[in-house]
Design an enzyme around this catalytic site. Structure first.
Site, mmCIF file in Angstrom:
data_model
loop_
_atom_site.group_PDB
_atom_site.id
_atom_site.type_symbol
_atom_site.label_atom_id
_atom_site.label_comp_id
_atom_site.label_asym_id
_atom_site.label_seq_id
_atom_site.Cartn_x
_atom_site.Cartn_y
_atom_site.Cartn_z
ATOM 1 N N ASP A 122 0.883 -1.170 0.000
ATOM 2 C CA ASP A 122 0.000 0.000 0.000
ATOM 3 C C ASP A 122 0.925 1.227 0.000
ATOM 4 O O ASP A 122 1.445 1.650 1.030
ATOM 5 C CB ASP A 122 -0.888 -0.024 1.245
ATOM 6 C CG ASP A 122 -1.847 1.159 1.286
ATOM 7 O OD1 ASP A 122 -1.601 2.171 0.597
ATOM 8 O OD2 ASP A 122 -2.851 1.071 2.012
ATOM 9 N N ARG A 133 0.053 4.498 1.967
ATOM 10 C CA ARG A 133 0.343 4.359 3.384
ATOM 11 C C ARG A 133 1.849 4.431 3.653
ATOM 12 O O ARG A 133 2.350 5.282 4.378
ATOM 13 C CB ARG A 133 -0.204 3.003 3.868
ATOM 14 C CG ARG A 133 0.094 2.663 5.295
ATOM 15 C CD ARG A 133 0.009 1.144 5.533
ATOM 16 N NE ARG A 133 1.308 0.514 5.324
ATOM 17 C CZ ARG A 133 2.056 -0.018 6.291
ATOM 18 N NH1 ARG A 133 1.619 -0.029 7.530
ATOM 19 N NH2 ARG A 133 3.235 -0.555 6.018
ATOM 20 N N GLY A 175 4.384 -1.591 17.525
ATOM 21 C CA GLY A 175 3.845 -2.524 16.526
ATOM 22 C C GLY A 175 4.661 -2.438 15.253
ATOM 23 O O GLY A 175 4.179 -2.000 14.217
ATOM 24 N N ASP A 186 6.954 -5.544 18.945
ATOM 25 C CA ASP A 186 5.785 -6.208 18.349
ATOM 26 C C ASP A 186 5.546 -7.513 19.087
ATOM 27 O O ASP A 186 6.484 -8.229 19.428
ATOM 28 C CB ASP A 186 5.978 -6.485 16.849
ATOM 29 C CG ASP A 186 4.645 -6.568 16.116
ATOM 30 O OD1 ASP A 186 4.396 -5.740 15.224
ATOM 31 O OD2 ASP A 186 3.832 -7.462 16.462
ATOM 32 N N ILE A 208 3.204 -4.142 24.072
ATOM 33 C CA ILE A 208 3.758 -2.918 24.647
ATOM 34 C C ILE A 208 3.264 -2.733 26.086
ATOM 35 O O ILE A 208 4.001 -2.254 26.949
ATOM 36 C CB ILE A 208 3.438 -1.684 23.757
ATOM 37 C CG1 ILE A 208 4.159 -0.433 24.247
ATOM 38 C CG2 ILE A 208 1.951 -1.405 23.690
ATOM 39 C CD1 ILE A 208 5.602 -0.410 23.974
ATOM 40 N N GLU A 209 2.043 -3.194 26.338
ATOM 41 C CA GLU A 209 1.457 -3.032 27.665
ATOM 42 C C GLU A 209 2.120 -3.939 28.707
ATOM 43 O O GLU A 209 2.000 -3.684 29.909
ATOM 44 C CB GLU A 209 -0.050 -3.360 27.641
ATOM 45 C CG GLU A 209 -0.916 -2.384 26.862
ATOM 46 C CD GLU A 209 -1.009 -2.706 25.367
ATOM 47 O OE1 GLU A 209 -0.196 -3.524 24.881
ATOM 48 O OE2 GLU A 209 -1.872 -2.130 24.701
ATOM 49 N N GLU A 236 1.891 2.622 13.122
ATOM 50 C CA GLU A 236 0.834 2.543 12.105
ATOM 51 C C GLU A 236 -0.235 1.654 12.711
ATOM 52 O O GLU A 236 -0.160 0.428 12.671
ATOM 53 C CB GLU A 236 1.408 1.959 10.807
ATOM 54 C CG GLU A 236 0.538 2.285 9.634
ATOM 55 C CD GLU A 236 -0.664 1.366 9.510
ATOM 56 O OE1 GLU A 236 -1.641 1.592 10.264
ATOM 57 O OE2 GLU A 236 -0.632 0.446 8.687
ATOM 58 N N GLU A 286 -10.125 -2.224 15.498
ATOM 59 C CA GLU A 286 -8.923 -2.917 15.953
ATOM 60 C C GLU A 286 -8.374 -2.306 17.231
ATOM 61 O O GLU A 286 -7.560 -2.918 17.902
ATOM 62 C CB GLU A 286 -7.827 -2.909 14.882
ATOM 63 C CG GLU A 286 -7.212 -4.255 14.677
ATOM 64 C CD GLU A 286 -6.189 -4.245 13.585
ATOM 65 O OE1 GLU A 286 -5.045 -4.575 13.856
ATOM 66 O OE2 GLU A 286 -6.544 -3.877 12.451
ATOM 67 N N SER A 331 -3.213 1.126 22.441
ATOM 68 C CA SER A 331 -1.851 0.719 22.821
ATOM 69 C C SER A 331 -0.860 1.867 22.622
ATOM 70 O O SER A 331 0.083 2.038 23.392
ATOM 71 C CB SER A 331 -1.394 -0.485 21.991
ATOM 72 O OG SER A 331 -2.294 -1.543 22.159
ATOM 73 N N HIS A 335 -5.418 0.134 1.204
ATOM 74 C CA HIS A 335 -5.949 -1.171 1.627
ATOM 75 C C HIS A 335 -7.088 -1.016 2.631
ATOM 76 O O HIS A 335 -7.789 -1.971 2.921
ATOM 77 C CB HIS A 335 -4.837 -2.066 2.176
ATOM 78 C CG HIS A 335 -4.385 -1.704 3.553
ATOM 79 N ND1 HIS A 335 -3.543 -0.644 3.816
ATOM 80 C CD2 HIS A 335 -4.681 -2.244 4.758
ATOM 81 C CE1 HIS A 335 -3.323 -0.573 5.115
ATOM 82 N NE2 HIS A 335 -4.002 -1.525 5.707
#
Ligand code: SAH
Length: 536
Positions: A241, A244, A268, A290, A318-319, A334, A343, A348, A484
């Site tokens: 994409d 993006r 991420g 990630d 990450i949490e 992203e 989502e 996060s 996308h």
């Protein structure tokens, strides 16, 4: 970010593979759909239906719920709508009443003059259906109260306009409180189900039950989400994409001052593409996190590009992590989903911002808009809605109630837009807080063509703005190059006829699906129409 393919594959249903199913077997069931399913079919369909509703007081079989109620009023002198109203019966109260009448075979006269304080069907045992597939139990009492033909049943006599209006208001009030009660009940049920599943899992593992069971299960659900990101194809789709990926690249390469000698966190990181852009843009150190298995590929990719001195890759949510640094100067991510918020990955990013971003630091992208526009596409509407009226000579119109509430992700052709777009929400990722990600917003769409509005389209725009000498933005709207994310289309069950120059006014409410916080409920109020859509 690319969307994981079919959340049903791994949300509740995958959990169902691993764990015993304790309550409902269909995690896709939701309040919105239930609401839809509870509406009985339209009158013209009823005439052709077989008689399948058994009267509450005699053996007569009737062809529909309204016909049954009319029969009860005419033959047994009981107006059930009056009983529902008199005792302010909510959904549960109504169900219990029906089962009470059927199980005790009580006489119609037994329903009159009951005291409000103690109704004979209060016991929970009357929640159990007496008849299998009893159509009366699949009926929303609120709908019954709103059906004017039932309010005019012989035992009620003709009602004045004022009285009807008062009834409508009272029904609306009851609907609101029932909806709230139902949402609370569904939440409680879901929590109970998770707890029960947790107990079973713990028992199987020989461990004592513990309060962390629910949290563990949440993580299990998330595991499925992350495993979808372990496959290369989703990353290939995102990398291909160009709108993006080149926007992120251009923002970083054209604004090196934002990155020079900075510590950057990539929330991420996937294949590590954004982390590598940041490193090439001059970052001193990039920490890339990630939870999905794709990070092992990212480790190879980073090494292949000789960036291992700059980029530290960490596998984990990450949490759940403790980063090797106290603070970072820049956060890149992203995180965008369909209709921006699907989502819920922004949650996060906000978590990382609040914990790790140094004073004066920045999150990128920083600004996001969500926009709507009216669509007039009679052909599409025909294909998706009218189609069900005649399928190989059979009437499948009831399917519309299942089709309409599912928002569609597809590309909207520019020539089907019939209004100016309107921005309905703006977020500044450096300031927004979690609670603001659920919102309601009034909107007004300036109509350009006199035609039928068949749908509302939603999309988002993304801006890299704060402190950038060279600002970068991209749009996922129908006028821009396709991405996308495509667009999100909310079909109207019945088209609204609109005039050029008029303002189509409405209200949109966006909230998380409490059963599956990664999916969304979007409700549109358009004059007298209200429809809730799910984005799954
Ligand atoms: N940055 C990459 C990948 C974006 S897709 C790119 O631009 O191509 C989003 C990624 O975030 C996925 O790989 C997903 O596994 C990861 N992710 C989502 N939520 C996360 C969280 N809470 N902690 C760690 N990783 C997360």
């Amino acid at each position: 970010m690319a969307e994981y393919t079919d959340p049903r594959e791994f949300g509740g249903d995958e959990a169902a593979v691993d764990m015993p199913e304790l309550s409902d077997g269909d995690d896709d069931d939701d309040i919105g759909n239930d609401e839809e399913q509870w509406q009985w079919a339209e009158e013209d369909e009823e005439d052709s239906r077989p008689a399948n509703v058994t009267c509450l007081f005699c053996d007569r079989l009737l062809s529909s719920v309204p016909a049954t109620l009319q029969h009860c009023a005419a033959e047994h002198q009981v107006n059930l709508v009056d009983v529902i109203r008199k005792h302010h019966l909510d959904d549960y109260g109504y169900l219990k009443m029906i089962n009470f009448i059927r199980s005790t075979k009580c006489d119609a006269s037994g329903l009159t003059g009951l005291p409000d304080a103690s109704l004979p069907w209060e016991s929970e045992e009357f929640l159990r259906p007496v008849l299998q597939d009893d159509p009366l139990l699949q009926t929303d009492p609120e709908e019954l109260c709103e059906d004017s033909s039932l309010s005019m049943c012989p035992s009620s006599g003709a009602k004045s306009h004022d009285a009807l209006q008062q009834r409508a208001q009272a029904a609306e009030e009851r609907a609101r409180s029932s909806e709230e009660a139902l949402t609370r009940a569904m939440d409680d049920l879901h929590k109970l189900k998770l707890l029960a599943q947790g107990l079973v899992l713990n028992a199987e593992a020989g461990r004592p039950g513990n309060p962390g069971a629910v949290a563990e299960l949440r993580e299990d659900e998330d595991e499925a989400y992350f495993s979808s990101y372990g496959h290369y194809s989703i990353h290939e789709e995102m990398l291909k994409d160009k709108v993006r990926t080149e926007s992120y690249r251009d923002f970083m390469y054209r604004n090196p001052e934002v990155f020079k000698d900075k510590v950057v966190l990539d929330v991420g990181c996937g294949t590590g593409i954004l982390a590598m852009f940041a490193a090439r843009a001059g970052a001193k150190q990039v920490i890339a996190v990630d939870q999905s298995e794709i990070i092992y590929q990212a480790m190879d990719i980073v090494r292949s590009n000789k960036l291992e001195d700059k980029i530290t890759l960490i596998k984990g949510r990450i949490e759940d992590l403790k980063l090797p640094v106290e603070k970072v100067d820049v956060i890149i991510s992203e995180w965008m989903g369909y209709f921006l918020l699907f989502e819920s990955m922004l949650d996060s990013v906000l978590y990382a911002r609040d914990l790790y971003l140094a004073d004066g630091g920045s999150v990128y992208p920083d600004l996001c808009n969500i926009s709507l526009a009216a669509v007039g596409n009679a052909q599409k509407h025909q294909d998706h809605i009218a189609f069900w009226d005649d399928v190989y000579g059979f009437n499948m119109a009831c399917m519309k109630k299942a089709v309409v509430p599912e928002a569609m992700v597809e590309v909207v052709k520019e020539d089907t837009l019939i209004s100016e777009p309107a921005v309905i929400q703006t977020f500044d990722c450096n300031r927004v807080c979690l609670s603001e990600l659920e919102f309601a917003s009034d909107f007004s769409l300036k109509i350009k063509n006199t035609t039928d509005c068949t749908a509302i389209v939603g999309y988002f725009d993304i801006f890299f703005d704060k402190g950038c000498g060279n600002k970068v933005m991209f749009s996922t709207g129908p006028l821009a190059t396709k991405t996308h994310w495509k667009q999100t289309v909310f079909l109207l069950e019945r088209p609204v006829s609109v005039q050029a120059g008029e303002e189509l006014r409405g209200k949109i409410t966006v909230r998380k699906n409490k059963k599956d916080p990664r999916s969304l409920w979007v409700t549109f109020d358009l004059g007298d129409r209200k429809q809730t859509y799910s984005l799954q």
